[in-house]
Design a protein around this motif. Structure first.
Motif, PDB file in Angstrom:
ATOM      1  N   HIS A 275       0.836  -1.205   0.000  1.00 50.87           N
ATOM      2  CA  HIS A 275       0.000   0.000   0.000  1.00 50.87           C
ATOM      3  C   HIS A 275       0.871   1.256   0.000  1.00 50.87           C
ATOM      4  CE1 HIS A 275      -3.826  -1.950   0.257  1.00 50.87           C
ATOM      5  NE2 HIS A 275      -3.558  -2.553   1.405  1.00 50.87           N
ATOM      6  N   ALA A 276       1.966   1.223   0.769  1.00 52.85           N
ATOM      7  CA  ALA A 276       2.858   2.385   0.851  1.00 52.85           C
ATOM      8  C   ALA A 276       3.495   2.685  -0.501  1.00 52.85           C
ATOM      9  CB  ALA A 276       3.937   2.146   1.904  1.00 52.85           C
TER      10      ALA A 276
ATOM     11  N   GLU B 259       2.312   1.940  -3.504  1.00 51.20           N
ATOM     12  CA  GLU B 259       1.291   2.488  -4.397  1.00 51.20           C
ATOM     13  C   GLU B 259       0.962   3.937  -4.041  1.00 51.20           C
ATOM     14  OE1 GLU B 259      -0.181   1.295  -7.063  1.00 51.20           O
ATOM     15  OE2 GLU B 259       0.818  -0.658  -7.062  1.00 51.20           O
ATOM     16  N   HIS B 260       0.967   4.248  -2.754  1.00 50.79           N
ATOM     17  CA  HIS B 260       0.705   5.618  -2.331  1.00 50.79           C
ATOM     18  C   HIS B 260       1.805   6.558  -2.821  1.00 50.79           C
ATOM     19  CE1 HIS B 260      -0.672   8.963   0.118  1.00 50.79           C
ATOM     20  NE2 HIS B 260       0.551   9.081   0.617  1.00 50.79           N
TER      21      HIS B 260
ATOM     22  N   THR C  90       1.327   9.624  -5.366  1.00 51.69           N
ATOM     23  CA  THR C  90       1.750  10.976  -4.992  1.00 51.69           C
ATOM     24  C   THR C  90       2.627  11.598  -6.064  1.00 51.69           C
ATOM     25  OG1 THR C  90       1.676  10.375  -2.649  1.00 51.69           O
ATOM     26  CG2 THR C  90       2.930  12.343  -3.219  1.00 51.69           C
TER      27      THR C  90
ATOM     28  N   ASP D 196      -6.299   8.347 -11.317  1.00 52.50           N
ATOM     29  CA  ASP D 196      -7.302   8.126 -10.286  1.00 52.50           C
ATOM     30  C   ASP D 196      -8.642   7.666 -10.861  1.00 52.50           C
ATOM     31  OD1 ASP D 196      -5.553   8.876  -8.270  1.00 52.50           O
ATOM     32  OD2 ASP D 196      -6.044  11.012  -8.498  1.00 52.50           O
TER      33      ASP D 196
END
Length: 233
Positions: A87-88, A90-91, A95, A101
């Motif tokens: 998840h990190a 992909e975040h 960013t 999106d």
């Protein structure tokens, strides 16, 4: 009427002949069997926990996320660390405006562990079978009910880095190929920590992957299947 013994040996012979041709085709044909043009390549990455997860995500971070999409991260039950790291990543990519999106670009799947740390050998087979059944559902059954994806594998490319549960995942894909169902291409990247000898997972999967990548020149054998591209992580 043929006896049960004759039928059994005939089935067994057919199985081994089919296995021989499947393994032989993995050695020779390194381009996709279906030459359809692809704008993107769907990819799955097995996160094996700890250092294996760190290496796998390091490999993933170097990919063009616009090209390799959608992405599927496969983790073992109870491995919250790997899920958080995926998840990190992909975040961070989102960013950096690498991702759109408009729709989700990745998902996280969980499969049972084939063997827990320090688990006794006697209690391992039931867990391994449970893991295999879950993997077979993931790579064989689930794609059949996916809308608009008939006769397509669950992803185009699967990247493995170890440890043990990835062997079960690869076994499910091999069974898929034995019965003629569409299957992803499989790439195994040996751990950076293996300098002189292959890991147990690497030894087990050596002949059953489409690409076998090592990160140290001492692991390359004359006439072997290893592909050396330097240190990747």
């Amino acid at each position: 009427m043929p006896s049960c013994t004759t039928i059994f040996w005939s089935i067994l012979l057919f199985f081994f002949v089919r296995l021989f041709f499947v393994v032989s085709s993995r050695r020779i044909r390194l381009v996709p069997g279906n030459p359809r043009p692809l704008q993107t390549c769907s990819i799955a990455i097995f996160l094996g926990s700890g250092g294996h997860t760190s290496e796998a995500l390091k490999l993933a971070s170097a990919l063009d996320f616009g090209r390799y999409s959608p992405r599927t991260y496969i983790v073992s039950e109870g491995d919250a660390f790997s899920a958080q790291k995926a998840h990190a990543l992909e975040h961070i990519k989102a960013t950096d405006h690498v991702l759109s999106d408009d729709h989700p670009q990745y998902k996280l799947l969980t499969i049972p562990r084939a063997r827990r740390v320090h688990q006794s050998l006697l209690s391992t087979p039931p867990d391994a079978v449970r893991s295999l059944l879950a993997c077979m559902y993931l790579v064989s059954v689930r794609p059949l009910f996916k809308k608009g994806a008939f006769r397509q594998p669950f992803v185009d490319l699967l990247i493995l880095n170890g440890p043990g549960t990835c062997v079960i995942l690869c076994a499910a894909i091999l069974l898929n190929r034995l019965i003629g169902l569409p299957s992803p291409r499989v790439m195994y990247v040996e751990s950076f920590a293996r300098v002189k000898t292959l890991s147990l997972s690497g030894k087990l999967l050596y002949y059953f992957t489409d690409r076998f990548v090592v990160q140290w020149p001492d692991l390359v054998q004359p006439g072997g299947r290893e592909v050396y591209r330097g240190c990747l992580v």
